[in-house]
Design a protein around this motif. Structure first.
Motif, short mmCIF file in Angstrom:
data_model
loop_
_atom_site.label_atom_id
_atom_site.label_comp_id
_atom_site.label_asym_id
_atom_site.label_seq_id
_atom_site.Cartn_x
_atom_site.Cartn_y
_atom_site.Cartn_z
N ARG A 1 17.90 -6.30 88.94
CA ARG A 1 17.67 -5.44 87.50
C ARG A 1 16.05 -5.30 87.74
O ARG A 1 15.54 -4.02 87.12
CB ARG A 1 18.19 -6.05 86.40
N LEU B 1 14.99 -2.68 90.18
CA LEU B 1 15.70 -1.32 89.66
C LEU B 1 14.48 -0.76 88.77
O LEU B 1 14.06 0.41 89.00
CB LEU B 1 16.71 -1.53 89.07
N ALA B 2 13.95 -1.51 87.82
CA ALA B 2 13.24 -1.15 86.87
C ALA B 2 11.73 -0.84 87.42
O ALA B 2 11.24 0.26 86.94
CB ALA B 2 12.89 -2.15 85.59
N GLY C 1 11.80 2.44 88.84
CA GLY C 1 12.32 3.72 87.98
C GLY C 1 13.63 4.13 87.93
O GLY C 1 14.13 5.18 87.89
N VAL C 2 14.50 3.32 88.77
CA VAL C 2 15.89 3.51 88.73
C VAL C 2 16.73 2.99 87.53
O VAL C 2 16.69 2.04 87.24
CB VAL C 2 16.58 2.97 90.26
N PRO C 3 17.51 3.71 87.05
CA PRO C 3 18.43 3.34 85.85
C PRO C 3 19.24 2.17 86.18
O PRO C 3 19.98 2.04 87.38
CB PRO C 3 19.26 4.59 85.48
N GLU C 4 19.12 1.07 85.37
CA GLU C 4 19.98 -0.10 85.37
C GLU C 4 21.19 0.06 85.93
O GLU C 4 22.15 -0.66 86.42
CB GLU C 4 19.86 -1.11 84.40
N GLU C 5 21.92 1.18 85.23
CA GLU C 5 23.42 1.32 85.45
C GLU C 5 23.69 1.91 86.86
O GLU C 5 24.87 2.44 87.34
CB GLU C 5 24.01 2.27 84.30
N THR C 6 22.78 2.31 87.72
CA THR C 6 23.08 2.53 89.06
C THR C 6 24.01 2.00 89.88
O THR C 6 23.94 0.41 89.75
CB THR C 6 21.68 3.01 89.97
#
Length: 156
Positions: A62, A65-66, A69-74
Protein backbone atom coordinates in the motif's frame (compact mmCIF):
# COMPACT_ATOMS: atom_id res chain seq x y z
CA UNK A 1 0.50 11.82 -17.34
CA UNK A 2 0.89 10.82 -20.97
CA UNK A 3 1.41 7.08 -20.41
CA UNK A 4 -0.63 5.59 -17.58
CA UNK A 5 1.55 2.46 -17.51
CA UNK A 6 4.51 4.56 -16.28
CA UNK A 7 4.04 6.03 -12.83
CA UNK A 8 6.92 7.93 -11.23
CA UNK A 9 7.34 7.37 -7.52
CA UNK A 10 7.67 10.41 -5.30
CA UNK A 11 10.78 9.33 -3.46
CA UNK A 12 12.20 6.53 -5.59
CA UNK A 13 12.47 4.40 -2.42
CA UNK A 14 11.17 0.87 -2.80
CA UNK A 15 11.16 0.11 0.88
CA UNK A 16 13.94 -2.45 0.97
CA UNK A 17 15.46 -0.85 4.01
CA UNK A 18 18.52 1.28 4.50
CA UNK A 19 21.19 1.05 1.87
CA UNK A 20 20.07 -1.64 -0.55
CA UNK A 21 17.13 -0.82 -2.77
CA UNK A 22 16.21 -3.89 -4.80
CA UNK A 23 16.32 -3.23 -8.53
CA UNK A 24 12.79 -4.58 -9.08
CA UNK A 25 9.79 -4.80 -6.76
CA UNK A 26 6.74 -6.67 -8.00
CA UNK A 27 3.44 -5.88 -6.28
CA UNK A 28 0.87 -8.62 -6.83
CA UNK A 29 -2.65 -9.54 -5.77
CA UNK A 30 -2.06 -11.68 -2.69
CA UNK A 31 -5.58 -13.13 -2.93
CA UNK A 32 -5.06 -14.50 -6.44
CA UNK A 33 -3.82 -18.08 -6.88
CA UNK A 34 -2.51 -17.30 -10.37
CA UNK A 35 -0.65 -14.21 -9.10
CA UNK A 36 0.96 -16.15 -6.26
CA UNK A 37 2.01 -18.82 -8.75
CA UNK A 38 3.49 -16.11 -10.95
CA UNK A 39 5.61 -14.88 -8.04
CA UNK A 40 6.99 -18.40 -7.56
CA UNK A 41 7.57 -18.64 -11.33
CA UNK A 42 9.53 -15.37 -11.39
CA UNK A 43 11.55 -16.27 -8.29
CA UNK A 44 12.69 -19.55 -9.92
CA UNK A 45 13.82 -17.69 -13.04
CA UNK A 46 15.63 -14.91 -11.19
CA UNK A 47 18.86 -16.54 -9.94
CA UNK A 48 20.45 -13.15 -9.22
CA UNK A 49 17.56 -12.41 -6.81
CA UNK A 50 16.95 -8.96 -8.29
CA UNK A 51 13.17 -9.18 -7.75
CA UNK A 52 11.55 -8.52 -4.39
CA UNK A 53 7.82 -9.03 -3.83
CA UNK A 54 4.96 -7.57 -1.83
CA UNK A 55 1.25 -8.15 -2.04
CA UNK A 56 -0.93 -5.20 -2.99
CA UNK A 57 -2.81 -5.78 0.28
CA UNK A 58 0.27 -5.57 2.54
CA UNK A 59 1.32 -2.39 4.33
CA UNK A 60 4.52 -2.27 2.25
CA UNK A 61 2.48 -2.74 -0.93
CA UNK A 62 0.00 0.00 0.00
CA UNK A 63 2.87 2.39 0.79
CA UNK A 64 4.56 1.69 -2.53
CA UNK A 65 1.27 2.15 -4.39
CA UNK A 66 0.90 5.55 -2.78
CA UNK A 67 4.45 6.49 -3.73
CA UNK A 68 3.74 5.54 -7.35
CA UNK A 69 0.42 7.38 -7.39
CA UNK A 70 -1.45 4.13 -8.09
CA UNK A 71 -4.90 3.99 -6.45
CA UNK A 72 -4.88 1.66 -3.44
CA UNK A 73 -7.83 -0.31 -4.84
CA UNK A 74 -5.84 -1.41 -7.89
CA UNK A 75 -5.72 -5.13 -8.50
CA UNK A 76 -3.19 -4.97 -11.33
CA UNK A 77 0.37 -6.17 -11.13
CA UNK A 78 2.73 -3.26 -10.45
CA UNK A 79 6.44 -3.39 -11.23
CA UNK A 80 8.62 -0.78 -9.57
CA UNK A 81 11.87 -0.41 -11.44
CA UNK A 82 14.46 2.30 -10.82
CA UNK A 83 11.94 4.35 -8.85
CA UNK A 84 9.26 4.19 -11.54
CA UNK A 85 6.04 2.18 -11.40
CA UNK A 86 4.65 0.21 -14.34
CA UNK A 87 1.21 -1.41 -14.35
CA UNK A 88 -0.73 -4.07 -16.20
CA UNK A 89 0.77 -5.33 -19.49
CA UNK A 90 3.75 -2.99 -19.26
CA UNK A 91 4.65 -4.42 -15.83
CA UNK A 92 4.28 -8.01 -17.06
CA UNK A 93 6.42 -7.45 -20.15
CA UNK A 94 9.13 -5.58 -18.26
CA UNK A 95 9.26 -8.37 -15.67
CA UNK A 96 9.55 -11.03 -18.42
CA UNK A 97 12.43 -9.06 -19.93
CA UNK A 98 14.48 -9.64 -16.76
CA UNK A 99 13.95 -13.41 -16.47
CA UNK A 100 16.30 -16.26 -17.34
CA UNK A 101 15.47 -18.38 -20.37
CA UNK A 102 13.39 -17.46 -23.40
CA UNK A 103 10.94 -15.28 -21.44
CA UNK A 104 12.56 -11.99 -22.53
CA UNK A 105 11.37 -12.82 -26.06
CA UNK A 106 7.86 -11.88 -24.91
CA UNK A 107 9.04 -8.27 -24.92
CA UNK A 108 8.36 -8.29 -28.67
CA UNK A 109 4.72 -7.64 -27.65
CA UNK A 110 5.86 -4.16 -26.62
CA UNK A 111 5.28 -3.33 -30.32
CA UNK A 112 1.54 -3.95 -29.85
CA UNK A 113 -0.26 -0.72 -28.93
CA UNK A 114 -0.63 -0.29 -25.16
CA UNK A 115 -4.42 0.00 -25.43
CA UNK A 116 -4.64 -3.44 -27.06
CA UNK A 117 -2.17 -5.07 -24.66
CA UNK A 118 -3.99 -3.68 -21.65
CA UNK A 119 -7.35 -4.80 -23.06
CA UNK A 120 -6.02 -8.37 -23.28
CA UNK A 121 -4.51 -8.06 -19.78
CA UNK A 122 -7.82 -6.76 -18.38
CA UNK A 123 -9.81 -9.56 -20.05
CA UNK A 124 -7.56 -12.18 -18.44
CA UNK A 125 -7.50 -10.38 -15.06
CA UNK A 126 -11.30 -10.20 -14.97
CA UNK A 127 -11.47 -14.01 -15.16
CA UNK A 128 -8.45 -15.06 -13.11
CA UNK A 129 -10.39 -15.79 -9.89
CA UNK A 130 -12.93 -17.89 -11.81
CA UNK A 131 -10.23 -19.85 -13.63
CA UNK A 132 -7.62 -20.23 -10.87
CA UNK A 133 -9.41 -19.37 -7.63
CA UNK A 134 -8.59 -17.26 -4.59
CA UNK A 135 -6.08 -17.91 -1.83
CA UNK A 136 -7.61 -19.14 1.40
CA UNK A 137 -6.35 -18.98 4.94
CA UNK A 138 -5.55 -22.69 4.64
CA UNK A 139 -3.13 -22.21 1.73
CA UNK A 140 0.49 -23.17 2.30
CA UNK A 141 3.08 -20.56 3.15
CA UNK A 142 5.35 -19.40 0.35
CA UNK A 143 8.52 -21.37 -0.20
CA UNK A 144 11.58 -20.23 1.77
CA UNK A 145 12.98 -18.79 -1.51
CA UNK A 146 9.94 -16.55 -2.03
CA UNK A 147 9.48 -15.80 1.66
CA UNK A 148 13.05 -14.45 1.87
CA UNK A 149 12.26 -12.02 -0.95
CA UNK A 150 9.00 -10.61 0.41
CA UNK A 151 9.21 -7.03 1.61
CA UNK A 152 8.61 -6.92 5.36
CA UNK A 153 5.33 -5.71 6.79
CA UNK A 154 5.50 -2.25 8.26
CA UNK A 155 4.13 -1.05 11.56
CA UNK A 156 1.04 1.01 10.91
Amino acid sequence: MSDPSKLQTRSGDTGAGAGATPPYVLLFDGDCVFCNGTVRFIARRDPKRRFRFASLQSSAGRRLLAQCGVPEETDSVVLIEDGRGYIRSEAALRAALRLRGAWPLLYVFQAVPLRWRDAAYDAFAARRYRWFGRQTEACALPSPEVRSRLLPEEDE
